[in-house]
Scaffold this motif. Sequence first.
Motif, mmCIF file in Angstrom:
data_model
loop_
_atom_site.group_PDB
_atom_site.id
_atom_site.type_symbol
_atom_site.label_atom_id
_atom_site.label_comp_id
_atom_site.label_asym_id
_atom_site.label_seq_id
_atom_site.Cartn_x
_atom_site.Cartn_y
_atom_site.Cartn_z
ATOM 1 N N MET A 285 -7.731 -64.428 -118.564
ATOM 2 C CA MET A 285 -6.550 -65.155 -118.096
ATOM 3 C C MET A 285 -5.983 -65.985 -119.241
ATOM 4 S SD MET A 285 -7.565 -66.494 -114.270
ATOM 5 C CE MET A 285 -8.955 -67.435 -114.914
ATOM 6 N N LYS A 286 -4.658 -66.009 -119.323
ATOM 7 C CA LYS A 286 -3.989 -66.796 -120.345
ATOM 8 C C LYS A 286 -2.774 -67.487 -119.736
ATOM 9 C CE LYS A 286 -5.324 -63.789 -124.216
ATOM 10 N NZ LYS A 286 -4.820 -62.967 -125.340
ATOM 11 N N PHE A 287 -2.503 -68.684 -120.214
ATOM 12 C CA PHE A 287 -1.315 -69.411 -119.761
ATOM 13 C C PHE A 287 -0.883 -70.363 -120.868
ATOM 14 C CE2 PHE A 287 0.297 -73.319 -117.474
ATOM 15 C CZ PHE A 287 1.582 -72.822 -117.300
ATOM 16 N N ARG A 288 0.391 -70.277 -121.228
ATOM 17 C CA ARG A 288 0.963 -71.166 -122.234
ATOM 18 C C ARG A 288 2.456 -71.312 -121.970
ATOM 19 N NH1 ARG A 288 3.874 -70.893 -126.907
ATOM 20 N NH2 ARG A 288 3.387 -72.412 -128.560
ATOM 21 N N CYS A 289 2.963 -72.549 -122.036
ATOM 22 C CA CYS A 289 4.391 -72.776 -121.851
ATOM 23 C C CYS A 289 4.832 -73.960 -122.705
ATOM 24 C CB CYS A 289 4.734 -73.003 -120.379
ATOM 25 S SG CYS A 289 3.908 -74.421 -119.650
ATOM 26 N N VAL A 290 6.133 -73.996 -122.989
ATOM 27 C CA VAL A 290 6.712 -75.047 -123.833
ATOM 28 C C VAL A 290 7.957 -75.585 -123.157
ATOM 29 C CG1 VAL A 290 7.741 -75.600 -126.074
ATOM 30 C CG2 VAL A 290 5.824 -73.978 -125.941
ATOM 31 N N MET A 291 8.101 -76.901 -123.207
ATOM 32 C CA MET A 291 9.264 -77.578 -122.639
ATOM 33 C C MET A 291 9.887 -78.458 -123.735
ATOM 34 S SD MET A 291 9.249 -79.733 -119.039
ATOM 35 C CE MET A 291 8.103 -78.613 -118.265
ATOM 36 N N ILE A 292 11.213 -78.339 -123.942
ATOM 37 C CA ILE A 292 11.857 -79.108 -125.019
ATOM 38 C C ILE A 292 13.069 -79.904 -124.545
ATOM 39 C CG2 ILE A 292 11.058 -77.569 -126.863
ATOM 40 C CD1 ILE A 292 13.806 -76.218 -126.793
ATOM 41 N N ASP A 293 13.538 -79.681 -123.321
ATOM 42 C CA ASP A 293 14.720 -80.376 -122.814
ATOM 43 C C ASP A 293 14.313 -81.648 -122.089
ATOM 44 O OD1 ASP A 293 16.411 -78.438 -123.819
ATOM 45 O OD2 ASP A 293 16.358 -77.246 -121.979
ATOM 46 N N ALA A 294 15.012 -82.751 -122.370
ATOM 47 C CA ALA A 294 14.654 -84.059 -121.819
ATOM 48 C C ALA A 294 14.753 -84.081 -120.297
ATOM 49 C CB ALA A 294 15.541 -85.147 -122.422
ATOM 50 N N GLY A 295 15.817 -83.479 -119.735
ATOM 51 C CA GLY A 295 16.011 -83.506 -118.284
ATOM 52 C C GLY A 295 14.881 -82.846 -117.520
ATOM 53 N N PRO A 296 14.558 -81.582 -117.829
ATOM 54 C CA PRO A 296 13.443 -80.927 -117.152
ATOM 55 C C PRO A 296 12.106 -81.635 -117.361
ATOM 56 C CG PRO A 296 14.853 -79.281 -118.165
ATOM 57 C CD PRO A 296 15.352 -80.628 -118.615
ATOM 58 N N MET A 297 11.878 -82.190 -118.554
ATOM 59 C CA MET A 297 10.609 -82.900 -118.787
ATOM 60 C C MET A 297 10.513 -84.134 -117.896
ATOM 61 S SD MET A 297 9.581 -82.660 -122.828
ATOM 62 C CE MET A 297 11.144 -83.185 -123.518
ATOM 63 N N ARG A 298 11.615 -84.857 -117.770
ATOM 64 C CA ARG A 298 11.625 -86.048 -116.920
ATOM 65 C C ARG A 298 11.414 -85.659 -115.461
ATOM 66 N NH1 ARG A 298 15.681 -88.001 -119.019
ATOM 67 N NH2 ARG A 298 17.283 -87.036 -117.714
ATOM 68 N N GLU A 299 12.070 -84.585 -115.030
ATOM 69 C CA GLU A 299 11.928 -84.162 -113.642
ATOM 70 C C GLU A 299 10.522 -83.639 -113.359
ATOM 71 O OE1 GLU A 299 14.046 -81.053 -110.505
ATOM 72 O OE2 GLU A 299 15.197 -81.999 -112.105
ATOM 73 N N PHE A 300 9.942 -82.907 -114.306
ATOM 74 C CA PHE A 300 8.586 -82.392 -114.133
ATOM 75 C C PHE A 300 7.600 -83.551 -113.988
ATOM 76 C CE2 PHE A 300 4.589 -80.516 -115.782
ATOM 77 C CZ PHE A 300 4.481 -79.449 -114.912
ATOM 78 N N SER A 301 7.770 -84.592 -114.794
ATOM 79 C CA SER A 301 6.906 -85.772 -114.699
ATOM 80 C C SER A 301 7.051 -86.449 -113.341
ATOM 81 C CB SER A 301 7.248 -86.759 -115.822
ATOM 82 O OG SER A 301 6.469 -87.924 -115.730
ATOM 83 N N ASN A 302 8.278 -86.572 -112.849
ATOM 84 C CA ASN A 302 8.508 -87.202 -111.550
ATOM 85 C C ASN A 302 7.914 -86.384 -110.408
ATOM 86 O OD1 ASN A 302 9.887 -89.398 -112.627
ATOM 87 N ND2 ASN A 302 11.899 -88.452 -112.417
ATOM 88 N N ILE A 303 8.001 -85.058 -110.500
ATOM 89 C CA ILE A 303 7.445 -84.188 -109.460
ATOM 90 C C ILE A 303 5.937 -84.362 -109.373
ATOM 91 C CG2 ILE A 303 6.997 -81.777 -108.840
ATOM 92 C CD1 ILE A 303 9.801 -81.139 -109.998
ATOM 93 N N VAL A 304 5.263 -84.325 -110.526
ATOM 94 C CA VAL A 304 3.803 -84.465 -110.534
ATOM 95 C C VAL A 304 3.398 -85.860 -110.057
ATOM 96 C CG1 VAL A 304 1.750 -84.430 -111.981
ATOM 97 C CG2 VAL A 304 3.537 -82.740 -112.350
ATOM 98 N N ALA A 305 4.167 -86.888 -110.440
ATOM 99 C CA ALA A 305 3.868 -88.249 -109.983
ATOM 100 C C ALA A 305 3.969 -88.350 -108.466
ATOM 101 C CB ALA A 305 4.815 -89.241 -110.646
ATOM 102 N N THR A 306 4.970 -87.712 -107.889
ATOM 103 C CA THR A 306 5.134 -87.723 -106.437
ATOM 104 C C THR A 306 3.966 -87.015 -105.756
ATOM 105 O OG1 THR A 306 7.552 -87.773 -106.609
ATOM 106 C CG2 THR A 306 6.624 -86.976 -104.537
ATOM 107 N N ILE A 307 3.561 -85.872 -106.291
ATOM 108 C CA ILE A 307 2.442 -85.130 -105.718
ATOM 109 C C ILE A 307 1.158 -85.946 -105.789
ATOM 110 C CG2 ILE A 307 0.979 -83.085 -106.041
ATOM 111 C CD1 ILE A 307 3.558 -81.618 -106.926
ATOM 112 N N SER A 308 0.969 -86.681 -106.891
ATOM 113 C CA SER A 308 -0.252 -87.480 -107.050
ATOM 114 C C SER A 308 -0.332 -88.605 -106.026
ATOM 115 C CB SER A 308 -0.329 -88.048 -108.466
ATOM 116 O OG SER A 308 0.634 -89.067 -108.678
ATOM 117 N N LYS A 309 0.811 -89.076 -105.534
ATOM 118 C CA LYS A 309 0.816 -90.105 -104.494
ATOM 119 C C LYS A 309 0.421 -89.528 -103.139
ATOM 120 C CE LYS A 309 4.370 -92.871 -106.795
ATOM 121 N NZ LYS A 309 5.754 -93.384 -106.749
ATOM 122 N N LEU A 310 0.731 -88.256 -102.943
ATOM 123 C CA LEU A 310 0.396 -87.598 -101.681
ATOM 124 C C LEU A 310 -1.074 -87.192 -101.619
ATOM 125 C CD1 LEU A 310 3.577 -85.392 -101.393
ATOM 126 C CD2 LEU A 310 2.865 -87.053 -99.684
#
Length: 292
Positions: free
Chosen positions: A1-26
């Motif tokens: 199994m392999k998995f690798r990804c790259v994120m470089i845009d500020a908007g998606p990075m900010r949204e990805f962080s907010n999504i994971v933060a919300t999930i961690s509260k649940l």
Amino acid sequence: MKFRCVMIDAGPMREFSNIVATISKLSKECVLRVTAEQLYFIVCDENNGPTPPVLWCEIPQALFFSEYQMVGLDDEHKDIYLEVISVNLAKSLVTLKSAKSLKMKLTKKQCPCITLEIESPSATSQQMRHVTHDIPVIVIPRMRWSEFNEPKIPYPDISIELPPLKQLRTTIDRMRAMASEVVIRASAEGRLTLQIRTDMAKVSTRFKGLTVEAFGGPIEHSDSETETQINEDMSRICTCRVDAKKFSLFLSADQIAHNRTVCSVVHKKLVILCLQTQENVKIQCFISGIVY
């Protein structure tokens, strides 16, 4: 199994962080399902063993990642399922809101890990700062994959848009201080009513003029319910009693930029809360009704 990804845009990075933060509260733990087209975050009820997910989040990889590579278990089973401590993942992504790039990959250290490589501007010089986080994960065996299928839910009796989440969260948090359960009442006329009842008082908050996306009435009620709401056509009203804390936790998703939130009710049985963003991220929360 392999998995690798790259994120470089500020908007998606900010949204990805907010999504994971919300999930961690649940939930402290979640399952990350990696497919060729999407990432899924899945949360199951921690107290009831193998049960349908209570939260289902879909993130289309093409809109978030500039690079995305994955190889599944084998040619027939092409996905990857990982158990991860969502709180640890959320803490590691806090700096993502000001980062220049994120590289995320599945690695083998002392145990399987999701490795995050975050590149951020330095606060004290013009050089870039590189931070690496290794988050231990558990690879879920193929025999357990069926535990994390998308929930099959009955067709809702009504689907109604929600008012602004911040406003709704303020209301629910005040109600939670008085009662542990809240009755959600949605009408085909576009009204959403939240009600709690204690030994001392009954408190209701009503939101009007909301868009009703679907209504499958008429709805059957008991005679006692009809008597207490004599001024309303009860056949056009759906109700469900739910845990106020679970409802409030979903509303913490107000930090995620979204363009649509909908509450669907299966009369007396289930509430489905759905948030969607312009990037086609979809977060669904399933709250079972409390029946006496």
